[in-house]
Design a protein around this motif. Structure first.
Motif, PDB file in Angstrom:
ATOM      1  N   ARG A 160     -81.630 -99.583  19.574  1.00 12.61           N
ATOM      2  CA  ARG A 160     -80.366 -98.921  19.866  1.00 12.61           C
ATOM      3  C   ARG A 160     -79.431 -99.954  20.508  1.00 12.61           C
ATOM      4  NH1 ARG A 160     -76.106 -95.289  19.322  1.00 12.61           N
ATOM      5  NH2 ARG A 160     -74.761 -96.037  20.958  1.00 12.61           N
ATOM      6  N   PRO A 161     -78.371-100.421  19.771  1.00 14.04           N
ATOM      7  CA  PRO A 161     -77.457-101.403  20.362  1.00 14.04           C
ATOM      8  C   PRO A 161     -76.751-100.817  21.587  1.00 14.04           C
ATOM      9  CG  PRO A 161     -77.033-101.089  18.006  1.00 14.04           C
ATOM     10  CD  PRO A 161     -77.982-100.021  18.412  1.00 14.04           C
ATOM     11  N   MET A 162     -76.706-101.582  22.669  1.00 12.44           N
ATOM     12  CA  MET A 162     -76.029-101.137  23.893  1.00 12.44           C
ATOM     13  C   MET A 162     -74.762-101.959  24.131  1.00 12.44           C
ATOM     14  SD  MET A 162     -78.017 -98.778  24.569  1.00 12.44           S
ATOM     15  CE  MET A 162     -77.388 -98.133  26.072  1.00 12.44           C
ATOM     16  N   SER A 163     -74.625-103.066  23.374  1.00  9.53           N
ATOM     17  CA  SER A 163     -73.368-103.823  23.411  1.00  9.53           C
ATOM     18  C   SER A 163     -73.158-104.339  21.993  1.00  9.53           C
ATOM     19  CB  SER A 163     -73.441-104.965  24.429  1.00  9.53           C
ATOM     20  OG  SER A 163     -74.288-105.995  23.976  1.00  9.53           O
ATOM     21  N   TRP A 164     -71.926-104.739  21.672  1.00  6.76           N
ATOM     22  CA  TRP A 164     -71.639-105.135  20.287  1.00  6.76           C
ATOM     23  C   TRP A 164     -70.737-106.371  20.255  1.00  6.76           C
ATOM     24  CZ3 TRP A 164     -74.452-103.675  16.442  1.00  6.76           C
ATOM     25  CH2 TRP A 164     -74.043-103.990  15.126  1.00  6.76           C
ATOM     26  N   PRO A 165     -71.102-107.377  19.439  1.00  8.92           N
ATOM     27  CA  PRO A 165     -70.319-108.609  19.425  1.00  8.92           C
ATOM     28  C   PRO A 165     -69.003-108.434  18.667  1.00  8.92           C
ATOM     29  CG  PRO A 165     -72.089-108.741  17.809  1.00  8.92           C
ATOM     30  CD  PRO A 165     -72.245-107.425  18.510  1.00  8.92           C
ATOM     31  N   ILE A 166     -67.950-109.062  19.175  1.00  6.95           N
ATOM     32  CA  ILE A 166     -66.678-109.093  18.457  1.00  6.95           C
ATOM     33  C   ILE A 166     -66.575-110.508  17.900  1.00  6.95           C
ATOM     34  CG2 ILE A 166     -64.189-108.751  18.658  1.00  6.95           C
ATOM     35  CD1 ILE A 166     -64.876-107.163  21.297  1.00  6.95           C
ATOM     36  N   GLY A 167     -66.919-110.656  16.638  1.00  2.00           N
ATOM     37  CA  GLY A 167     -66.966-111.985  16.032  1.00  2.00           C
ATOM     38  C   GLY A 167     -68.239-112.733  16.422  1.00  2.00           C
ATOM     39  N   MET A 168     -68.364-113.968  15.935  1.00  2.00           N
ATOM     40  CA  MET A 168     -69.533-114.782  16.225  1.00  2.00           C
ATOM     41  C   MET A 168     -69.180-116.247  16.027  1.00  2.00           C
ATOM     42  SD  MET A 168     -73.366-114.127  14.731  1.00  2.00           S
ATOM     43  CE  MET A 168     -73.719-112.542  15.450  1.00  2.00           C
ATOM     44  N   GLY A 169     -69.903-117.141  16.697  1.00  4.44           N
ATOM     45  CA  GLY A 169     -69.629-118.566  16.531  1.00  4.44           C
ATOM     46  C   GLY A 169     -68.221-118.907  16.994  1.00  4.44           C
ATOM     47  N   LYS A 170     -67.461-119.625  16.142  1.00 10.82           N
ATOM     48  CA  LYS A 170     -66.113-120.050  16.541  1.00 10.82           C
ATOM     49  C   LYS A 170     -65.165-118.867  16.723  1.00 10.82           C
ATOM     50  CE  LYS A 170     -65.938-124.802  14.897  1.00 10.82           C
ATOM     51  NZ  LYS A 170     -67.177-124.917  14.090  1.00 10.82           N
ATOM     52  N   SER A 171     -65.435-117.770  15.983  1.00 12.14           N
ATOM     53  CA  SER A 171     -64.512-116.626  16.077  1.00 12.14           C
ATOM     54  C   SER A 171     -64.964-115.592  17.114  1.00 12.14           C
ATOM     55  CB  SER A 171     -64.409-115.955  14.704  1.00 12.14           C
ATOM     56  OG  SER A 171     -65.687-115.462  14.322  1.00 12.14           O
ATOM     57  N   ARG A 224     -64.918-113.385  20.102  1.00 15.94           N
ATOM     58  CA  ARG A 224     -63.836-112.964  21.005  1.00 15.94           C
ATOM     59  C   ARG A 224     -64.376-112.316  22.271  1.00 15.94           C
ATOM     60  NH1 ARG A 224     -58.895-114.817  19.306  1.00 15.94           N
ATOM     61  NH2 ARG A 224     -58.971-115.018  17.045  1.00 15.94           N
ATOM     62  N   GLY A 225     -65.543-111.681  22.137  1.00 13.59           N
ATOM     63  CA  GLY A 225     -66.057-110.964  23.297  1.00 13.59           C
ATOM     64  C   GLY A 225     -67.181-110.030  22.903  1.00 13.59           C
ATOM     65  N   VAL A 226     -67.560-109.188  23.866  1.00 13.15           N
ATOM     66  CA  VAL A 226     -68.595-108.179  23.605  1.00 13.15           C
ATOM     67  C   VAL A 226     -68.074-106.835  24.088  1.00 13.15           C
ATOM     68  CG1 VAL A 226     -70.857-107.344  24.349  1.00 13.15           C
ATOM     69  CG2 VAL A 226     -70.608-109.708  23.706  1.00 13.15           C
ATOM     70  N   LEU A 229     -64.933-103.786  28.030  1.00 12.51           N
ATOM     71  CA  LEU A 229     -64.791-104.937  27.153  1.00 12.51           C
ATOM     72  C   LEU A 229     -64.952-106.212  27.968  1.00 12.51           C
ATOM     73  CD1 LEU A 229     -63.786-105.956  24.338  1.00 12.51           C
ATOM     74  CD2 LEU A 229     -61.506-105.983  25.319  1.00 12.51           C
ATOM     75  N   ASN A 230     -65.762-107.130  27.451  1.00 11.43           N
ATOM     76  CA  ASN A 230     -65.959-108.393  28.139  1.00 11.43           C
ATOM     77  C   ASN A 230     -65.413-109.485  27.236  1.00 11.43           C
ATOM     78  OD1 ASN A 230     -66.877-110.543  29.571  1.00 11.43           O
ATOM     79  ND2 ASN A 230     -68.967-109.795  29.777  1.00 11.43           N
ATOM     80  N   LEU A 231     -64.309-110.127  27.673  1.00 13.96           N
ATOM     81  CA  LEU A 231     -63.702-111.163  26.831  1.00 13.96           C
ATOM     82  C   LEU A 231     -64.425-112.490  27.035  1.00 13.96           C
ATOM     83  CD1 LEU A 231     -59.945-110.261  27.303  1.00 13.96           C
ATOM     84  CD2 LEU A 231     -61.400-109.787  25.339  1.00 13.96           C
ATOM     85  N   TYR A 232     -64.512-113.259  25.958  1.00 12.46           N
ATOM     86  CA  TYR A 232     -65.332-114.471  25.981  1.00 12.46           C
ATOM     87  C   TYR A 232     -64.560-115.704  26.414  1.00 12.46           C
ATOM     88  CZ  TYR A 232     -68.088-118.353  24.135  1.00 12.46           C
ATOM     89  OH  TYR A 232     -68.791-119.512  23.984  1.00 12.46           O
ATOM     90  N   ARG A 272     -55.313-106.728  23.731  1.00 11.90           N
ATOM     91  CA  ARG A 272     -56.169-107.857  24.102  1.00 11.90           C
ATOM     92  C   ARG A 272     -56.710-108.658  22.913  1.00 11.90           C
ATOM     93  NH1 ARG A 272     -56.951-109.003  29.675  1.00 11.90           N
ATOM     94  NH2 ARG A 272     -56.237-107.182  30.813  1.00 11.90           N
ATOM     95  N   LEU A 273     -56.811-107.997  21.762  1.00 14.98           N
ATOM     96  CA  LEU A 273     -57.478-108.657  20.628  1.00 14.98           C
ATOM     97  C   LEU A 273     -56.598-108.634  19.390  1.00 14.98           C
ATOM     98  CD1 LEU A 273     -60.954-106.918  21.075  1.00 14.98           C
ATOM     99  CD2 LEU A 273     -60.518-109.328  21.482  1.00 14.98           C
ATOM    100  N   PRO A 274     -56.802-109.583  18.450  1.00 19.38           N
ATOM    101  CA  PRO A 274     -56.051-109.558  17.195  1.00 19.38           C
ATOM    102  C   PRO A 274     -56.349-108.264  16.423  1.00 19.38           C
ATOM    103  CG  PRO A 274     -57.368-111.571  17.393  1.00 19.38           C
ATOM    104  CD  PRO A 274     -57.749-110.696  18.524  1.00 19.38           C
ATOM    105  N   ALA A 275     -55.363-107.802  15.666  1.00 20.17           N
ATOM    106  CA  ALA A 275     -55.491-106.521  14.953  1.00 20.17           C
ATOM    107  C   ALA A 275     -56.723-106.479  14.055  1.00 20.17           C
ATOM    108  CB  ALA A 275     -54.230-106.279  14.124  1.00 20.17           C
ATOM    109  N   SER A 276     -57.029-107.596  13.353  1.00 17.48           N
ATOM    110  CA  SER A 276     -58.161-107.589  12.418  1.00 17.48           C
ATOM    111  C   SER A 276     -59.483-107.400  13.174  1.00 17.48           C
ATOM    112  CB  SER A 276     -58.191-108.899  11.637  1.00 17.48           C
ATOM    113  OG  SER A 276     -58.332-109.985  12.540  1.00 17.48           O
TER     114      SER A 276
END
Length: 526
Positions: A164-175, A177-179, A187-190, A215-219
């Motif tokens: 059961r995911p309890m947090s979720w990544p926003i992007g990965m690697g170079k992109s 943005r946060g979790v 929201l935790n910004l990276y 806080r984040l880009p629309a996409s």
């Protein structure tokens, strides 16, 4: 404080993973949050001059790996947290399996690039045997890893546990943005920070909060909303009782080296992880809140302090209160021992403790009376169960390279064998000494430690041995006949038990057929 309150305050857990997934780095970051250290030392970084706290043996620093389980305690939000950082390398798997007997829950670290690896699967089997609750941390989000859903599927499939995911990544690697923290709805910004605490958390009211769009880009926001909807559709809400029973694993995402996503993991962990639980002895189940003290030894470490040549036995306290200076009954020896010196750990730094409670790990200074698996009580006779010992898979003969240092070699071998990572067999004929281990790396570690800690030069030569079998028989005469017949292949282990050293699988089979009255055992009963 009452005993019951002390028990409720404690969380004792192990960190397990395949080598290089980032266990030790995660341990460091947890200690950072607990205020136990001010800056974290990355294991392989040469830019940071502080070494990691939990890898303190010289050989660990050189190789960037953990070879011994280390124990660290710290306070966080009114709780007392005990972490056991285990070696990931499979050559030290035995140390890890034993450590798992001393914890109440585990955090499993998974590398988001490599996914579930072989050693992780083995460790999960041990957790399943004991129904130990597991929490997953998917690490290294700062690298281009695999798709989050794909990783979750792989955990379910390979480890046989629901997630059961309890947090979720926003992007990965170079992109990256946060979790998004599903558990706390924020929201935790990276921002990459390797050594300091990250405190930048944006409070939002759920996934639809317009603050997200600011806080984040629309996409990124669009993808996040779709993925969270999918997560909530696919996975059941977290049922804590199922987690405690080892049926479901909450999953967090983050990057331990950048100290990102770690606080979320810790905050959820302290809310749902179990306090110290009841343990089975051969006689009965022992509850932690019983008045009388009991505990067991799960690890021994020789020479934690090279200046003093001391041995420390690590004891897990299971019930009652441990008092320093009190005499306790050792079930195997059937006599009382007094421990005037007991310590609590912060890796290699130690402080004396006067009392300890269920869930705590204390170090007892020992001159050679204690062994792995020993149970200490206030007089009760039941032994705690479940500390395994395996038949070694690799064997090498010890060759002494300095005849003047025979005594040092003997002493060093005996003390290092007590740690339980290798076993010593001495042949009846010619007194040859053979060391058996589960993995090849241990011979290097042994050779290194014999030289550096005992000033004894030795090398380990290949020998033609397939298996060490402990032997017994109901018929004394038949056993004696067998020993006479196979005298060249009979050795004694450290306890003086007789062991038959078989040279090949086929030959062992033939010997078993020829001597039907002799029993061959592959596990020595500790």
């Amino acid at each position: 404080m009452t005993l019951e309150q002390e028990i409720q305050k404690r969380r004792t857990f192990g960190i397990i993973a395949h080598p290089d997934a980032g266990k030790t780095t995660l341990t460091e970051k947890l200690l950072l949050f607990g205020g136990a250290i001010q800056t974290a030392g990355a294991v392989k970084s040469n830019k940071i001059d502080v070494g990691t706290r939990s890898d303190w043996m010289e050989i660990e620093k050189q190789r960037g790996i953990s070879v011994a389980t280390s124990v660290m305690g710290f306070d966080y939000k009114d709780l007392k947290i005990n972490i056991l950082d285990t070696p990931g390398h499979e050559d030290f798997a035995e140390d890890t399996y034993r450590t798992l007997t001393a914890v109440d829950s585990v955090i499993m670290v998974i590398d988001c690039v490599k996914g579930v690896e072989r050693q992780t699967e083995k460790l999960m089997e041990v957790c399943r045997m004991r129904k130990t609750p597991v929490l997953c941390f998917i690490n290294k989000l700062d690298r281009e890893g695999r798709d989050a859903f794909e990783l979750l599927d792989e955990i379910e499939e390979k480890l046989g546990i629901n997630v059961r995911p309890m947090s979720w990544p926003i992007g990965m690697g170079k992109s990256l943005r946060g979790v998004f923290n599903i558990f706390e709805n924020n929201l935790n910004l990276y921002e990459p920070s390797k050594t300091k605490k990250v405190t930048d958390v944006v409070e939002i009211k759920g996934i639809d909060d317009p603050e997200l769009d600011q806080r984040l880009p629309a996409s990124a926001v669009k993808t996040l909303r779709e993925e969270i909807e999918l997560v909530n559709g696919v996975y059941d809400p977290l049922d804590v009782s199922k987690y405690l029973n080892g049926e479901v694993a909450p999953v967090f995402f983050g990057s331990a080296v950048n100290n990102f996503g770690v606080r979320e993991l810790l905050d959820c962990f302290i809310q749902i992880a179990p306090p110290p639980v009841a343990r089975e002895t051969e006689e009965r189940k022992v509850e932690p809140n019983e008045r009388k003290f009991s505990g067991f030894i799960f690890k021994i470490h020789a020479n934690m302090d090279p200046k003093h040549r001391n041995r420390i036995a690590f004891a897990r306290i299971c019930s009652g209160t441990f008092h320093r200076g009190t005499s306790y009954y050792n079930v195997r020896h059937d006599k009382q021992f007094r421990f005037s010196n007991a310590t609590a750990f912060m890796a290699q730094q130690k402080e004396t403790v006067d009392e300890a409670f269920p869930g705590d790990i204390v170090g007892l200074y020992d001159t050679g009376n204690l062994k792995i698996g020993d149970t200490l009580t206030e007089g009760e006779k039941g032994l705690y169960k479940g500390i395994p010992s395996f038949s070694p898979e690799l064997f090498r003969e010890v060759i002494n390279l300095d005849a003047m240092k025979s005594k040092q070699l003997e002493k060093g071998l005996n003390q290092l064998m007590d740690e339980g990572v290798a076993q010593l067999f001495t042949f009846e004929m010619g007194a040859r000494k053979v060391v058996g281990t589960v993995g090849a790396l241990q011979f290097e570690v042994l050779q290194y430690r014999l030289l550096n800690e005992y000033n004894a030069k030795a090398r380990f030569d290949h020998v033609n041995i397939y298996k060490a079998c402990w032997i017994s028989s109901k018929n004394e005469a038949k056993l004696d006949a067998f020993i006479k017949d196979k005298y060249r292949h009979i050795a004694k282990d450290k306890e003086g038990k007789l062991v038959f050293m078989a040279e090949s699988k086929a030959w062992l089979q033939m010997v078993q057929d020829n001597f039907p009255d002799v029993e061959f055992h592959f596990i020595s009963e500790f």
